[in-house]
Design a protein around this motif. Structure first.
Motif, PDB file in Angstrom:
ATOM      1  N   SER A 324      47.736  52.940   5.760  1.00 61.16           N
ATOM      2  CA  SER A 324      46.935  54.368   5.523  1.00 61.16           C
ATOM      3  C   SER A 324      48.389  55.506   5.116  1.00 61.16           C
ATOM      4  CB  SER A 324      45.633  55.393   5.957  1.00 61.16           C
ATOM      5  OG  SER A 324      44.325  54.381   5.986  1.00 61.16           O
ATOM      6  N   LEU A 325      48.402  55.712   4.509  1.00 62.92           N
ATOM      7  CA  LEU A 325      49.495  56.633   3.854  1.00 62.92           C
ATOM      8  C   LEU A 325      49.240  58.253   3.680  1.00 62.92           C
ATOM      9  CD1 LEU A 325      51.713  54.686   1.707  1.00 62.92           C
ATOM     10  CD2 LEU A 325      51.324  54.871   4.520  1.00 62.92           C
ATOM     11  N   TYR A 326      49.713  58.996   5.096  1.00 61.61           N
ATOM     12  CA  TYR A 326      49.608  61.358   4.281  1.00 61.61           C
ATOM     13  C   TYR A 326      49.726  61.937   4.678  1.00 61.61           C
ATOM     14  CZ  TYR A 326      47.481  59.551   8.849  1.00 61.61           C
ATOM     15  OH  TYR A 326      47.376  59.620  10.052  1.00 61.61           O
ATOM     16  N   PRO A 327      50.255  62.507   4.419  1.00 66.30           N
ATOM     17  CA  PRO A 327      51.201  63.713   4.711  1.00 66.30           C
ATOM     18  C   PRO A 327      51.557  64.136   6.020  1.00 66.30           C
ATOM     19  CG  PRO A 327      50.784  64.223   2.445  1.00 66.30           C
ATOM     20  CD  PRO A 327      50.069  63.228   3.274  1.00 66.30           C
ATOM     21  N   ALA A 328      52.812  64.079   6.997  1.00 69.04           N
ATOM     22  CA  ALA A 328      52.973  64.259   7.655  1.00 69.04           C
ATOM     23  C   ALA A 328      52.612  65.637   8.264  1.00 69.04           C
ATOM     24  CB  ALA A 328      53.779  64.230   8.336  1.00 69.04           C
TER      25      ALA A 328
END
Length: 328
Positions: A324-328
């Protein structure tokens, strides 16, 4: 730190040893005053170093429950709870104490003294006493840490019931406590809040390495390098973008979704990491293999088949669909 807690909600504060979690509770309980700061509970200012306001510890309507139940040894369980009720003028100490003992499933302990109680029983009575004071804010400092797992599990369910609708802050090392008891989670490191949000968000989309670790996830930080790719210190990582990536981002994936190979894997995995094995440790019924920042959970049979040992060069593979990729 700067925190707001809505009335009737529970906040779990997690973090490594020495992060400052218990210090936060001591400040809120009036046992410790900061060099600078302000604390307000509802419309009442507990302390304000700028104006010199500093309410006595016994007046703010805050109850603190620590690992040690701190029951009065010469009083029965009933009298221990009644002691807290007496602080509320107009209340019936005996009747209220019985009610709270019943609420915490400890009414059978009413006539027993602390010396004859087990750790779990004493903690139940301590919870009843804290609730009997009808505090506006309930503080719990690792309330289950000193208990055996079966006892902790039973008491955790009791806490889940009695905290519903109450304003509380729970300091814990156990992510299960945070998941079951809290509406929000704050992650502390080095005396500061580094992550704060709804429980589900922090558990499923952690933004700091510590939060990912306690949630049982791998976490790699980087910058977007495409629609569903971020570039990290370990190289590009492909995954499923949970929202638009436009700045610092993170990739998370479960150790159980990582496979271990002696040679570079063939086939579809888009994410392959390589390096020497740093540690091989039991993880429940599985074995955790750690290579740098990435952990993999595999079976003991797989460890034997691969003939793994610390220092051995291996390849770890994770399918993009599992990341899963998402903004930090």
């Amino acid at each position: 730190m700067d925190l707001d807690l809505a009335s009737g909600s529970t906040l779990a504060v997690i973090g490594p040893n020495g992060a400052g979690k218990s210090t936060v509770l001591q400040v809120l309980a009036g046992l410790l005053r900061p060099d600078r700061g302000r604390g307000q509970l509802g419309d009442r200012v507990l302390f304000d170093t700028a104006t010199g306001i500093d309410l006595p510890t016994h007046t703010p309507g805050v109850a603190l429950l620590a690992q040690d139940p701190c029951l009065f040894p010469r009083m029965t369980a009933l009298r221990n709870v009644a002691f807290a009720v007496r602080a509320r003028r107009g209340a019936d100490p005996h009747g209220e104490a019985l009610r709270w003992l019943d609420t915490t499933r400890s009414s059978s302990l009413a006539d027993r003294r602390p010396g004859s109680l087990s750790g779990g029983q004493a903690q139940r009575v301590a919870i009843a006493r804290a609730l009997a004071a009808e505090p506006d804010l309930l503080l719990l400092d690792e309330p289950l840490a000193a208990l055996d797992q079966p006892v902790a599990a039973e008491l955790r369910q009791t806490l889940r019931e009695v905290l519903t609708g109450r304003t509380a802050v729970v300091v814990t090392h156990e992510i299960l406590d945070a998941a079951l008891l809290a509406d929000h989670i704050a992650v502390m490191q080095n005396g500061a809040i580094v992550e704060h949000g709804p429980t589900e968000q922090v558990l499923h989309r952690p933004r700091t390495p510590f939060a990912a670790q306690v949630c049982g996830l791998n976490l790699l930080a980087g910058l977007p390098a495409g629609q569903a790719i971020i570039r990290t210190e370990l190289g590009p990582v492909a995954g499923v973008a949970m929202s638009a990536l436009s700045g610092p981002s993170v990739a998370t994936f479960r150790p159980a979704s990582v496979s271990v190979h002696r040679h570079h894997p063939e086939g579809s995995p888009r994410n392959v990491f390589t390096g020497p094995v740093d540690e091989i440790v039991p993880q429940g019924q599985l074995v955790r293999i750690r290579v740098g920042e990435v952990a993999a959970d595999i079976t003991p049979a797989a460890v034997a088949a691969l003939d793994l040992s610390v220092g051995q060069q291996v390849f770890l593979a994770a399918k993009a669909a599992e990341v899963s990729l998402y903004p930090a």
